[in-house]
Design a protein around this motif. Structure first.
Motif: not given
Length: 330
Positions: A235-242
């Motif tokens: 969740t947090s990894s995808k959030q960071l990328s976005l």
């Protein structure tokens, strides 16, 4: 005077105090004793902290050796060196971050009593312990027997309610042994230092990237906290990328700085960067600068989760972008 330091949160609090003492008492010798070499290596990554330490003078680092005999010899030699300096410099005050760390230095305490050096508990944290965005309070434990050890207790503001509560509960407060010295980060010496450091670091970034429109700083979190709060770090990894992609779409000439949590061992914490390709963003980079310095350079602080920086670093817009986590949970 001597400051005993275990981890970075204490140094972030103690350095502004030390620099202000240095400004007021120009001939006063100030030294730091780091009692954990592993934590010191993490601290050593920050140019800000290193430069501030160099202004205060020499500092000591407790050795960390696998060989027990070598460790014992090095530790004894270090303690003798510190005791000799205390005697030679006529050191009058030692500040400890906790009662536990004061008790672990019995050899040093023996000579502090002989030389009649005053000992204070200088509270390790300066943040507001409970706010509408930082609702958890760290459990504080100050034993009643510390009353016979410390000459006084030092804190920074009235909103440190957990610290004051435990002092009252253990009946540790006496006449003239409790001191409120104000927020360390507001001292003249620290503000001057922060301004100088931020200007120097900004020039360095400009040489490296050129044509910088704005600087956005992302304040990292411990991987353990991400796993605990979000069940997984995807969740947090995808959030960071976005988040980073959106920033560069809106402001293509900006710089995005990522400041890892001090307790993270890796430069690029594996969990949070699992779905984030750093090579896609040439104007994304890492920083270990102090947050007070970063606040002078940055337009916004962005958080995975709220932490002590929310209340310890003023004059910067802070945004917690974790509220979009639900978007990825499906």
């Amino acid at each position: 005077m001597l400051f005993v330091v275990y981890q970075q949160i204490e140094l972030d609090t103690f350095l502004p105090i030390a620099l202000e003492f240095k400004r007021l008492k120009k001939r006063k010798e100030i030294k730091f004793l780091f009692v954990d070499q592993k934590n010191f290596k993490i601290i050593n990554q920050s140019r800000t902290l290193n430069n501030a330490l160099n202004r205060c003078g020499k500092f000591y680092v407790s050795p960390r050796l696998n060989n027990k005999i070598h460790y014992f010899i090095r530790s004894v030699l270090l303690k003798i060196e510190i005791v000799f300096w205390i005697y030679k410099s006529k050191c009058k005050v030692v500040f400890f971050p906790s009662f536990g760390h004061s008790q672990n230095n019995k050899f040093l305490n023996f000579f502090l009593n002989i030389f009649k050096v005053k000992k204070f508990l200088l509270w390790k944290c300066r943040y507001v312990e409970k706010t509408n965005v930082l609702s958890t309070i760290e459990e504080i434990n100050i034993l009643i027997k510390s009353k016979n050890f410390f000459d006084g207790y030092i804190y920074y503001h009235s909103l440190q309610k957990g610290f004051l509560k435990i002092l009252k509960k253990e009946n540790l407060i006496e006449k003239d042994n409790l001191f409120n010295i104000g927020l360390p980060g507001t001292s003249l010496a620290w503000q001057k230092f922060v301004n100088e450091e931020s200007q120097r670091e900004l020039k360095e970034l400009q040489r490296r990237f050129q044509n910088i429109s704005n600087i956005y700083t992302i304040i990292g979190s411990k991987s353990y906290n991400l796993k605990r709060h979000f069940n997984d770090t995807i969740t947090s990894s995808k959030q960071l990328s976005l988040l980073v992609k959106e920033i560069f779409i809106l402001d293509p000439n900006c710089i995005v700085l990522f400041k890892p949590h001090p307790r993270e061992q890796e430069k690029t914490p594996e969990a949070i960067f699992k779905f984030f390709d750093i090579t896609e963003f040439p104007r994304f980079t890492f920083t270990y600068l102090n947050t007070d310095v970063l606040s002078k350079m940055s337009k916004i602080f962005l958080f995975f989760e709220t932490n002590n920086v929310v209340s310890t670093t003023p004059n910067i817009l802070k945004i917690n972008f974790a509220n979009i986590n639900h978007y990825y949970k499906r």
